[in-house]
Design a protein around this motif. Structure first.
Motif, mmCIF file in Angstrom:
data_model
loop_
_atom_site.group_PDB
_atom_site.id
_atom_site.type_symbol
_atom_site.label_atom_id
_atom_site.label_comp_id
_atom_site.label_asym_id
_atom_site.label_seq_id
_atom_site.Cartn_x
_atom_site.Cartn_y
_atom_site.Cartn_z
ATOM 1 N N THR A 63 -13.543 7.391 -2.050
ATOM 2 C CA THR A 63 -13.988 8.409 -1.099
ATOM 3 C C THR A 63 -13.003 8.428 0.064
ATOM 4 N N GLU A 64 -13.281 9.270 1.030
ATOM 5 C CA GLU A 64 -12.395 9.323 2.200
ATOM 6 C C GLU A 64 -12.371 7.971 2.905
ATOM 7 N N ILE A 65 -13.563 7.397 3.088
ATOM 8 C CA ILE A 65 -13.602 6.102 3.773
ATOM 9 C C ILE A 65 -12.991 5.000 2.922
ATOM 10 N N GLY A 66 -13.148 5.118 1.593
ATOM 11 C CA GLY A 66 -12.528 4.154 0.699
ATOM 12 C C GLY A 66 -11.009 4.218 0.789
ATOM 13 N N THR A 67 -10.489 5.439 0.837
ATOM 14 C CA THR A 67 -9.043 5.620 0.951
ATOM 15 C C THR A 67 -8.540 5.054 2.279
ATOM 16 N N LYS A 68 -9.304 5.339 3.319
ATOM 17 C CA LYS A 68 -8.928 4.808 4.639
ATOM 18 C C LYS A 68 -8.849 3.276 4.615
ATOM 19 N N THR A 69 -9.859 2.687 3.978
ATOM 20 C CA THR A 69 -9.880 1.224 3.856
ATOM 21 C C THR A 69 -8.660 0.718 3.094
ATOM 22 N N ALA A 70 -8.338 1.397 1.987
ATOM 23 C CA ALA A 70 -7.188 0.984 1.179
ATOM 24 C C ALA A 70 -5.900 1.106 1.981
ATOM 25 N N LEU A 71 -5.765 2.213 2.700
ATOM 26 C CA LEU A 71 -4.530 2.421 3.467
ATOM 27 C C LEU A 71 -4.390 1.391 4.578
ATOM 28 N N THR A 72 -5.515 1.004 5.164
ATOM 29 C CA THR A 72 -5.470 -0.045 6.189
ATOM 30 C C THR A 72 -4.962 -1.354 5.578
ATOM 31 N N LEU A 73 -5.414 -1.639 4.362
ATOM 32 C CA LEU A 73 -4.953 -2.849 3.685
ATOM 33 C C LEU A 73 -3.458 -2.776 3.364
ATOM 34 N N VAL A 74 -3.034 -1.621 2.864
ATOM 35 C CA VAL A 74 -1.612 -1.453 2.552
ATOM 36 C C VAL A 74 -0.784 -1.603 3.828
ATOM 37 N N ARG A 75 -1.274 -0.991 4.895
ATOM 38 C CA ARG A 75 -0.578 -1.088 6.190
ATOM 39 C C ARG A 75 -0.443 -2.544 6.630
ATOM 40 N N LYS A 76 -1.556 -3.272 6.551
ATOM 41 C CA LYS A 76 -1.524 -4.663 6.972
ATOM 42 C C LYS A 76 -0.573 -5.478 6.081
ATOM 43 N N HIS A 77 -0.704 -5.272 4.784
ATOM 44 C CA HIS A 77 0.154 -6.003 3.842
ATOM 45 C C HIS A 77 1.634 -5.792 4.179
ATOM 46 N N ARG A 78 2.015 -4.553 4.367
ATOM 47 C CA ARG A 78 3.436 -4.262 4.566
ATOM 48 C C ARG A 78 3.925 -4.700 5.941
ATOM 49 N N LEU A 79 3.063 -4.587 6.951
ATOM 50 C CA LEU A 79 3.466 -5.082 8.275
ATOM 51 C C LEU A 79 3.692 -6.591 8.225
ATOM 52 N N TRP A 80 2.788 -7.307 7.557
ATOM 53 C CA TRP A 80 2.967 -8.753 7.450
ATOM 54 C C TRP A 80 4.246 -9.093 6.690
ATOM 55 N N GLU A 81 4.577 -8.292 5.662
ATOM 56 C CA GLU A 81 5.813 -8.549 4.925
ATOM 57 C C GLU A 81 7.023 -8.399 5.847
ATOM 58 N N VAL A 82 6.993 -7.378 6.681
ATOM 59 C CA VAL A 82 8.095 -7.204 7.638
ATOM 60 C C VAL A 82 8.177 -8.423 8.541
ATOM 61 N N PHE A 83 7.019 -8.851 9.032
ATOM 62 C CA PHE A 83 6.995 -10.031 9.910
ATOM 63 C C PHE A 83 7.600 -11.249 9.216
#
Lengths: 218, 218
Positions: A63-83
């Motif tokens: 759903t929209e909220i499910g997608t938002k949740t997934a994107l937040t996870l992807v965002r966090k994952h990739r930011l941590w990888e940069v770190f």
DNA sequence: ACAAATTTTTAGTTTTATCTAAATTTTTAT
DNA sequence: ATAAAAATTTAGATAAAACTAAAAATTTGT
């Protein structure tokens, strides 16, 4: 092993973005190394909580909220990888497993501050785009390439997602994304690519060339 | 809420370091907001795995490996707190909850690299010592204080563990740990403390003074 | 369109964590 | 020393997650 709701949402997101967004029970089970019946149970739960659309026998989609949740996870994952790569000097190929854990840390403030600390990166160390806080990706490379004006014999080169070998190659040759690249010998494209970057000529093997997007004026 | 083995080990460590190291079932249950019977179950499990010594009705204490595990958690927690404050500019009083999550990330390499990135800090933002990789603490403040030579009317002042208000006070007055502090009016110690720091006189309320260790020549 | 193959769900079992309440052991107070 | 109080464990109940095997629905191939 006990799988979290977030683990499921991520898998549904990644499997779904290839097709129309609908994912089968078995596909999820295969990817997560669990049984289809367990997936059915979890998918029901996620549906009740509003993260997925689910019709029996018809597959799941976020759903929209499910997608938002997934994107937040992807965002966090990739930011941590940069770190991990830029601040802690991890090698590229070792960050995934650790980021897989770090992405589950719950603190919006932490993510915001991490983002700032890293100076708002737009791609992770593998070249994958980092969604913004509100879940928007930067325009894809293909779209960006189509907007770049190129002349009569012009060529536009972009780097595909997930191509560490090519990024290593660029690094080694002191080439940064955004540099102007001119293809000299289009003819030999099958074997190797003869290009001019930053004023000097370079040959690229066809294997590495397969990690490029090319747009050539007709 | 499902509590992890690591959560238990940490609580046993923190409760145990005050007394002889033996902790009661009820004390653990109170601290963890769970029931004594649940503690009994978990303690059995930890005992089988070799993390604790356990004799029915006689309380629990950490084994060598249990202590090592606890110290690793404390080390990770405090390193992450340093990171959050020094690199991400979190306020002191907000880091605990996030560090509580970060300490469970499993990667020895991550901890080593984080330690290096932070330039091998010896205390966390609350002034608590950070155990070394092999689990050794730096000498305690009390021990260090006893080694500092002080004159006939000399006074030695140390900051107790976990005293954010006092650290804030020091910060506000531009005082760093290690500065020389001279107590002027020992007599009024009950109400307030009149001290000279870095050449200027300051009054300290008794509340803040309660966060100090004092050593005064006889 | 229909039978076979595949996919998905259902029903019921197992495992694990936690709880309640009762039983047991230890501690406290006289 | 012993009875009462407190602490701890045991036994059995409940809940949640994941499994197996059987049933039901869907898809595939002719």
């Amino acid at each position: 092993m006990t799988l979290s709701e977030e683990d499921y949402i991520k898998v549904i997101y990644h499997l779904g973005k290839n097709e129309n967004g609908t994912v089968s029970t078995n596909a999820i089970a295969d990817r997560m190394e669990t049984k289809p019946s367990s997936v059915t149970d979890m998918v029901r739960k996620l549906s009740e909580k509003g993260f997925v659309n689910y019709k029996k026998y018809k597959g799941v989609s976020l759903t929209e909220i499910g997608t938002k949740t997934a994107l937040t996870l992807v965002r966090k994952h990739r930011l941590w990888e940069v770190f991990l790569v830029e601040k802690l000097n991890f090698p590229w190929d070792e960050v995934h497993e650790v980021a897989e854990q770090l992405e589950h840390i719950k603190s919006e403030k932490l993510v915001d501050k991490l983002d700032k600390h890293l100076d708002y990166p737009e791609v992770d160390p593998h070249g994958d785009p980092i969604p913004s806080k509100n879940g928007a990706f930067k325009k894809s490379i293909k779209k960006l390439m189509n907007e770049i004006p190129i002349g009569a014999n012009g060529v536009c080169v972009g780097v595909k997602d997930s191509s560490p070998p090519f990024l290593k190659f660029l690094d080694k040759n002191n080439i940064a994304l955004g540099d102007s690249i001119l293809i000299l010998d289009k003819e030999e494209f099958d074997e190797s690519l003869h290009i001019r970057i930053n004023g000097s000529d370079i040959h690229i093997s066809s294997q590495i060339a397969s990690n490029l997007y090319l747009r050539i004026t007709e």
